[in-house]
Structures are given as structure tokens and as C-alpha cells.
Design an enzyme around this catalytic site. Structure first.
Site, short mmCIF file in Angstrom:
data_model
loop_
_atom_site.label_atom_id
_atom_site.label_comp_id
_atom_site.label_asym_id
_atom_site.label_seq_id
_atom_site.Cartn_x
_atom_site.Cartn_y
_atom_site.Cartn_z
N ARG A 239 0.85 -1.18 0.00
CA ARG A 239 0.00 0.00 0.00
C ARG A 239 0.89 1.24 0.00
NH1 ARG A 239 -3.38 -2.59 -1.76
NH2 ARG A 239 -5.47 -3.05 -0.99
N GLU A 268 -4.24 7.09 -4.89
CA GLU A 268 -4.41 6.66 -6.28
C GLU A 268 -5.67 7.27 -6.87
OE1 GLU A 268 -4.23 2.38 -6.14
OE2 GLU A 268 -2.26 2.43 -5.20
N HIS A 286 -0.90 0.15 -10.17
CA HIS A 286 -1.59 -0.84 -9.32
C HIS A 286 -2.04 -2.08 -10.13
CE1 HIS A 286 -3.92 -1.27 -5.29
NE2 HIS A 286 -3.59 -2.46 -5.78
C1 8YV Z 1 -6.60 -5.60 -5.99
C2 8YV Z 1 -5.02 -5.21 -4.07
O1 8YV Z 1 -6.65 -5.73 -7.34
O2 8YV Z 1 -6.38 -6.98 -3.35
C3 8YV Z 1 -5.72 -6.00 -3.06
O3 8YV Z 1 -5.60 -5.65 -1.87
O4 8YV Z 1 -4.29 -4.35 -3.76
C4 8YV Z 1 -5.19 -5.34 -5.55
O5 8YV Z 1 -4.19 -6.02 -6.16
C5 8YV Z 1 -7.48 -4.48 -5.57
O6 8YV Z 1 -7.43 -4.30 -4.20
C6 8YV Z 1 -8.90 -4.70 -5.99
O7 8YV Z 1 -9.80 -4.22 -5.01
#
Ligand code: 8YV
Length: 320
Positions: A239, A268, A286
Site C-alpha cells: 500500500r 491513487e 496498481h
Molecule cells: C486488488 C489489491 O486488485 O487486493 C488487493 O488488496 O491491492 C489489488 O491487487 C485491488 O485491491 C482490488 O480491489
């Protein structure tokens, strides 16, 4: 009995949208535009289930008493965009999609390591810009991975999968920082560091795999970056809030860090401006879980949680 009403806040792969639509009364976000907090607040009153993603914010104010919504089925493993305590207090369950995006995210951590170490972004920009003058022995010299120390911060599923790829695939030595030693480390000969500073000081590459949220905000701050080994690399697929990007930009500019590879940012889709002009940072939008296989599996996992909710059964991936 009324059909279960489900709001899916962003487009999912077609196959999983179809499967969801066959079982429930589903509203899709056809335009795929991010919903506002006001949209989500209103939806809480009219849907039984909301299936958000990391691009939605669900702060405490969303969880007002008396709402119809009883389940937030997050499409993603991380849930720091949801105020879990407020959801719990309002008696609203929250589920996520663990496990199914481990490999895709670990693959992307390695992609970033290789791109940063081998200066792939710089090279591609140079070539596309018509600036490549031909092969020469000193052109865009990077760093090998073999024999280097990878420091893994957070040794959960994704941290371990990244470590396994780095060790078995690229001959790296693994060290990790976690709350306590993990049995899975033995197979990788991974060295446990009880404190973050020792890990940062000994690692040639540092890869972040901690969850987001208050506990890890600014974990990699200016002091932590100063502790990192000169000439090392920072990789972040976790994150954005975990890293102080001003301090990171400064360390990349001064050469204290040789490079960085980032897939996530604090706000983001904004990217910290200080990074955009630097050649030695790889910036991806991302993409951690962005494979067809993984995005379908994430949808199926969210669907399994919604099905369990509709039957009144235990939720397989309940986090609140
Ligand atoms: C996801 C991510 O695609 O799952 C997670 O926590 O960071 C990502 O790779 C995204 O969160 C979709 O909600």
C-alpha cells in the site's frame, strides 16, 4: 423472500459478472466510474450487499445505523479502504478475497525488482525516444539479483511467495521482518529479523508486504530510508501509505538508493509528483492482481462469500 440485491461498484471480468447476475439481483456500474462517498452512502440504504474495490472509500460515516446493507464483499485482499471498526459496530459483515492473488502479486514484485535492477523502464524510454545510440559495454549498467539479500517486510502469503521466487528462481538470500518467526521460513533458509532497522541495513532489495492501515502508515519513513543500505532498492506492491514518498524521492535523487519499483500510491490514481521525473524509479498503475486468471478468481471468491451470506451460512472469508 426478496432476492438479495447486490451492488458491484466497478466492472468485473464478464464471466464473474454473469455468474453473479444469474444468482442475485445485481446492479453493475456500467460506466465503471469510481463511485463517490455520497453514492456509496445512498447504496447502503438500498442494497443488501455492496461489493467494493480498493478504488472505493468506505469511512465510518458510511456505516450509519438502520441501513439495509448487511455485507461488504470486498473484491480484493486488502481492506484498509474500509473502516472495519465502524462496520463491526454497525453489525455489517466484511469479507475479502485472500489467497487467489498471491501469485500474481508476487510475480509483480519480481517484475518491479527486475525492472528496477536492470533499468528496464529507463531503457525503454530511451529507445522509444529515439535516443538509443547502440550497444556499448557501459550502457545502462544495472545490478544482478543472484547472491543479493532480499529483505521481505511482512511475511504473509504474498511476502512468502515473493521470497520463494527470489530464492529458488534468482538465487537470492532471504531475510524477513515479521511479528514473530515463521515456520515457512525454514524451506527458504530465510533469516528472521526482530527489528525493521536490522533488516533494512542488511538488504540489497527491500520488498514491502504488510497490510495497509494505521499500524503500517509511514513505516518506511525518512529515518527508515536512511537506514537502508546505500545502493539498495525499495519495492512496494503493498500500500502506498506505507512509504514516505518525499523521503523516497530524495534518497533516489541523492543516489542513496539505487532504485525503486512501485505499484501502489497513497492517493491513487495520483502519483507523488516528486517521483515522476526520476529515471531510477519504476512506476506501475496498481497492477498487482491484474491477470485474467486472478481477477476471475477474485470475483469467484467474492461470489462464494455472497452466496454464503444469502444462505445464512458462515462467511468463508470474513474479516469483520
Ligand atoms: C486488488 C489489491 O486488485 O487486493 C488487493 O488488496 O491491492 C489489488 O491487487 C485491488 O485491491 C482490488 O480491489
Amino acid at each position: 423472500m426478496q432476492p438479495v440485491r447486490v451492488l458491484v461498484t466497478r466492472r468485473w471480468p464478464e464471466a464473474v459478472e454473469r455468474a453473479l447476475g444469474e444468482r442475485f439481483d445485481v446492479v453493475l456500474n456500467e460506466a465503471d466510474r469510481p463511485l463517490t462517498e455520497a453514492d456509496l452512502s445512498a447504496a447502503m440504504g438500498t442494497f443488501d450487499v455492496i461489493a467494493p474495490t480498493v478504488s472505493d472509500r468506505l469511512p465510518a460515516a458510511i456505516f450509519a445505523p438502520g441501513n439495509r446493507c448487511r455485507l461488504i464483499a470486498n473484491y480484493g485482499v486488502g481492506y484498509d479502504h474500509i473502516d472495519i471498526a465502524a462496520a463491526k459496530a454497525a453489525g455489517i459483515a466484511v469479507t475479502n478475497t485472500p489467497g487467489v492473488l498471491t501469485d500474481a502479486t508476487a510475480d509483480l514484485a519480481l517484475t518491479l525488482m527486475l525492472m528496477a535492477a536492470r533499468r528496464a523502464g529507463e531503457g525503454e524510454r530511451e529507445l522509444r525516444g529515439g535516443q538509443w545510440t547502440g550497444w556499448r559495454p557501459t550502457h545502462l549498467i544495472g545490478s544482478a539479483l543472484k547472491g543479493k539479500v532480499l529483505g521481505v517486510v511482512g511475511f504473509g502469503r504474498i511476502g512468502q511467495a515473493t521470497a520463494a521466487r527470489a530464492h529458488h528462481g534468482f538465487g537470492m538470500t532471504i531475510a524477513y521482518f515479521a511479528r514473530s518467526p515463521r515456520p515457512e521460513a525454514a524451506a527458504l533458509g530465510a533469516h528472521f529479523c526482530a527489528d525493521l532497522d536490522s533488516l533494512l541495513a542488511m538488504s540489497d532489495f527491500v520488498s514491502l508486504h504488510v497490510p495497509g492501515g494505521g499500524e503500517t502508515a509511514n513505516l518506511i519513513d525518512a529515518a527508515a530510508i536512511a537506514t537502508m543500505k546505500p545502493g539498495s532498492y525499495l519495492i512496494n506492491t503493498a500500500r502506498g501509505q506505507v512509504v514516505d514518498h518525499d523521503a523516497l524521492a530524495q534518497a533516489l535523487r541523492s543516489g542513496h538508493l539505487a532504485g525503486a519499483g512501485l505499484d501502489v500510491y497513497p492517493h491513487e490514481p495520483q502519483v507523488p509528483a516528486a517521483l515522476l521525473d526520476l529515471e531510477n524509479v519504476v512506476l506501475l498503475p496498481h497492477l498487482g492482481s491484474a491477470t485474467e486468471e486472478t481477477r476471475v478468481a477474485m470475483g469467484n471468491r467474492a461470489l462464494a462469500n455472497i452466496e454464503a451470506f444469502a444462505k445464512g451460512a458462515d462467511l468463508p472469508d470474513r474479516v469483520a
